[in-house]
Design a protein around this motif. Structure first.
Motif, PDB file in Angstrom:
ATOM      1  N   GLN A   1       0.848  -1.303   0.090  1.00 41.04           N
ATOM      2  CA  GLN A   1       0.008   0.010  -0.018  1.00 41.04           C
ATOM      3  C   GLN A   1       0.734   1.059  -0.097  1.00 41.04           C
ATOM      4  O   GLN A   1       0.617   2.035  -0.672  1.00 41.04           O
ATOM      5  N   LYS A   2       1.811   1.588   0.567  1.00 41.11           N
ATOM      6  CA  LYS A   2       2.882   2.440   0.910  1.00 41.11           C
ATOM      7  C   LYS A   2       3.448   2.620  -0.471  1.00 41.11           C
ATOM      8  O   LYS A   2       3.816   3.675  -0.962  1.00 41.11           O
TER       9      LYS A   2
ATOM     10  N   TYR B   1      -0.418  -1.463 -10.086  1.00 43.02           N
ATOM     11  CA  TYR B   1      -1.548  -1.931  -9.122  1.00 43.02           C
ATOM     12  C   TYR B   1      -1.345  -3.724  -9.022  1.00 43.02           C
ATOM     13  O   TYR B   1      -1.705  -4.150  -8.325  1.00 43.02           O
TER      14      TYR B   1
ATOM     15  N   ILE C   1       2.475   1.905  -3.443  1.00 44.96           N
ATOM     16  CA  ILE C   1       1.475   2.145  -4.517  1.00 44.96           C
ATOM     17  C   ILE C   1       1.307   3.743  -4.386  1.00 44.96           C
ATOM     18  O   ILE C   1       1.469   4.638  -5.213  1.00 44.96           O
ATOM     19  N   ALA C   2       1.200   4.175  -3.049  1.00 47.05           N
ATOM     20  CA  ALA C   2       0.947   5.656  -2.757  1.00 47.05           C
ATOM     21  C   ALA C   2       2.228   6.358  -3.171  1.00 47.05           C
ATOM     22  O   ALA C   2       1.994   7.485  -3.715  1.00 47.05           O
ATOM     23  N   TYR C   3       3.353   5.925  -2.871  1.00 45.50           N
ATOM     24  CA  TYR C   3       4.689   6.691  -3.256  1.00 45.50           C
ATOM     25  C   TYR C   3       4.671   6.647  -4.734  1.00 45.50           C
ATOM     26  O   TYR C   3       4.961   7.884  -5.318  1.00 45.50           O
TER      27      TYR C   3
ATOM     28  N   GLU D   1       2.332   6.495  -6.974  1.00 45.27           N
ATOM     29  CA  GLU D   1       1.402   7.172  -7.500  1.00 45.27           C
ATOM     30  C   GLU D   1       1.713   8.881  -7.338  1.00 45.27           C
ATOM     31  O   GLU D   1       1.333   9.353  -8.274  1.00 45.27           O
ATOM     32  N   ALA D   2       2.588   9.154  -6.328  1.00 45.99           N
ATOM     33  CA  ALA D   2       2.675  10.624  -6.092  1.00 45.99           C
ATOM     34  C   ALA D   2       3.902  10.828  -7.153  1.00 45.99           C
ATOM     35  O   ALA D   2       4.132  12.071  -7.335  1.00 45.99           O
TER      36      ALA D   2
END
Ligand code: ATP
Ligand code: MG
Length: 420
Positions: A179-180, A201, A182-184, A186-187
Motif C-alpha cells: 500500500q505504501k 497496481y 503504491i501511494a509513493y 502514484e505520487a
C-alpha cells in the motif's frame, strides 16, 4: 557451408566434446557436493502444463509475461510450456507423489531451462541450472544451510562471488508495504517507465526489481519493507544472519533485493560477481513458504536456490582455473598382422581393469598413429607391433611428459597406468 544448412536455434548452444568434458567435471563436483550434504536428486519432465508456471511464478512476472516457450499440443489442444525454471516442477512432483508424508525432504535437480530472452553473454534461451530445494523445513537453520553449502561449492570451484541478503517478510507486512509503495509511486507517476506503470497496481514490489537505470533514484528512495517487518520475520532473519556469522560467511544486506519470481517470502539471497559484466548473478534463492499450498498441496514451508551453470563456468574460467576434463588413459596404436588381434585383447584388458583405452582404427604407419595418439589428449600411448605381440608385451610411452618409453608385460602396464 551452403546457404541451406540448418543451424541451431538462436540462443541455444551446442556443448561440443571439449566443453562437455568441462561440464562433466563440473557435474561430478556438484553431485559429490550434494551427496555430502544429504540432498537427493529428482528428475522431472521438461514439459509441463502452462498453468503450473502461471500459478507458481505469477502472471505479472517477466518469465510468464514474455519469456516462456508455450505452445498448444495440436494432438489434444493442451497448452504446454518448456520449463523456464525448476522449482515449480519440483514442488508439483512432490505434491503429486505425496513426498512430504513422512517429513521434510532435501532435493536437487539439474537440466536445461528455456526462456525467450535476448541472447547475450551469460543469457541464453536454453540454459542450465542446478537447483536445490529443502521442502518441509521452517527454520532459519535451513536457509543458512543452503547458503553455507553454496559457499562450500564456491571454494571447491575456486570462485568467490559475494552474498547479498534480504528478507521479504510475511504476508501482512508485504501488504502494508504494498500500500505504501503504491501511494509513493502514484505520487511520482510522471517518473514511472512503462513497465512500472503496468505493474503499479498488479505487482508494485516488482518495480523495485527494475533494471532500468532511469528508475534507480526513485527506487532507492521508495518505502522500505524492512520498516514494516513483523517480529517473527525479523527473528527469522536474525537467526539466518547469526548462523552465517558463526560459519564465517560474509554478506551484504541489500534492501532492494526482491527476486524476479513472485513466490518468495522471508529470506532471499543472490550470489553476485562483477567479473561477468551485466549478467552478474550466478545463484539466487530464498524461502517460499506459500508455494506448496498455492500449488494445491498441504501447507508446508520451503526454501531453495538455483544456480546458472553457464555463468558459473564462465566465472571459473575468468578466474583462470580449469575444471579438469576427463581424458583417456591410453591410446592403443598397432601395426602388423599379429599386432591387431593382440591390440584388441590389450584394449579389452585395460577397460576390464577400469582404465579408458581408445583403440586406433583405420590402420596407417606408426608415425601417423602416434600423431593421432598425441592429439587425442590421452595420457599414454600403448604401442603394439608384431614383436610385442609375439612376446605378449606392450611398449608404454608417456604422452604428457618426457619420461622414457618402456616395454612391459600387459599386467604390469595395467598396474602402472592405474598407479600414475
Ligand atoms: P536475471 O536477473 O539474470 O534475469 P533471474 O532472476 O531471471 O536472473 P532466476 O530465475 O533466479 O534468474 O534463475 C537462477 C539463475 O539462473 C540466475 O541467477 C542465473 O545464474 C541463471 N539464469 C537465469 N536466466 C538465465 C539465462 N537466460 N541464461 C543463462 N543463465 C540464466
Ligand atoms: Mg531473468
Amino acid at each position: 557451408m551452403s546457404n541451406n544448412t540448418i543451424q541451431s536455434v538462436r540462443g541455444m548452444n551446442d556443448c561440443l566434446p571439449d566443453a562437455a568434458g568441462i561440464w562433466q567435471g563440473f557435474e561430478a563436483i556438484v553431485r559429490d557436493w550434494l551427496r555430502r550434504y544429504g540432498y537427493r536428486e529428482m528428475r522431472t519432465p521438461i514439459l509441463e502444463h502452462t498453468g503450473l508456471f502461471k500459478r507458481a511464478i505469477g502472471e505479472v512476472t517477466d518469465i510468464v509475461e514474455k519469456e516462456m516457450y508455450t505452445f498448444v499440443d495440436e494432438l489434444n489442444g493442451e497448452s504446454l510450456t518448456l520449463r523456464p525454471e525448476g522449482t515449480a516442477s519440483s514442488v508439483r512432483a512432490v505434491i503429486q507423489h505425496n513426498l512430504l508424508y513422512d517429513g521434510g525432504k532435501r532435493l536437487w535437480y539439474t537440466g536445461p531451462m528455456f526462456r525467450h530472452e535476448r541472447p547475450q553473454k551469460g543469457r541464453y534461451r536454453q540454459f542450465h541450472q542446478v537447483g536445490v530445494e529443502a521442502l518441509g523445513f521452517a527454520g532459519p537453520d535451513t536457509d543458512a544451510e543452503l547458503i553455507v553449502m553454496c559457499a562450500d561449492l564456491w571454494k571447491e570451484l575456486g570462485i568467490a562471488p559475494t552474498l547479498q541478503l534480504n528478507t521479504l517478510g510475511d504476508h501482512a507486512s508485504r501488504q502494508r508495504h504494498r500500500q505504501k509503495l503504491i501511494a509513493y509511486y502514484e505520487a511520482h507517476a510522471d517518473s514511472l517507465d512503462e513497465d512500472a506503470k503496468r505493474r503499479l497496481y498488479s505487482n508494485p514490489l516488482r518495480i523495485l526489481d527494475s533494471k532500468n537505470p532511469a528508475m534507480q533514484a526513485l527506487n532507492d528512495a521508495a518505502p522500505k519493507l524492512m520498516d514494516e517487518l513483523e517480529d517473527e520475520a525479523l527473528a527469522h532473519f536474525d537467526g539466518v544472519q547469526a548462523l552465517l556469522r558463526a560459519s564465517g560467511i560474509a554478506f551484504e544486506i541489500n534492501p532492494r533485493l526482491v527476486r524476479g519470481l513472485d513466490y518468495y517470502n522471508r529470506t532471499v539471497f543472490e550470489w553476485v560477481t562483477d567479473q561477468l559484466g551485466a549478467q552478474g548473478t550466478v545463484c539466487a534463492g530464498g524461502r517460499y513458504d506459500g508455494l506448496i499450498e498455492q500449488l494445491g498441496g498441504k501447507p508446508a514451508p520451503a526454501a531453495g536456490f538455483a544456480m546458472g551453470i553457464e555463468r558459473l563456468l564462465a566465472l571459473v574460467e575468468a578466474g583462470g582455473r580449469a575444471i579438469p576434463a576427463p581424458v583417456a588413459d591410453a591410446y592403443v596404436v598397432h601395426a602388423g598382422e599379429a599386432a591387431q588381434p593382440f591390440a584388441w585383447q590389450v584394449a579389452a584388458a585395460l577397460r576390464c581393469a577400469g582404465l579408458s583405452a581408445v583403440l586406433h582404427c583405420g590402420g596407417g604407419s606408426f608415425k601417423s598413429q602416434m600423431k593421432k595418439a598425441d592429439a587425442s589428449g590421452a595420457r599414454y600411448a600403448v604401442i603394439i607391433g608384431d614383436d610385442e605381440a609375439a612376446a605378449q608385451q606392450v611398449t608404454l610411452k608417456p604422452l604428457r611428459d618426457t619420461a622414457e618409453q618402456t616395454r612391459v608385460e600387459v599386467a604390469l602396464a595395467i598396474d602402472y597406468l592405474k598407479r600414475t
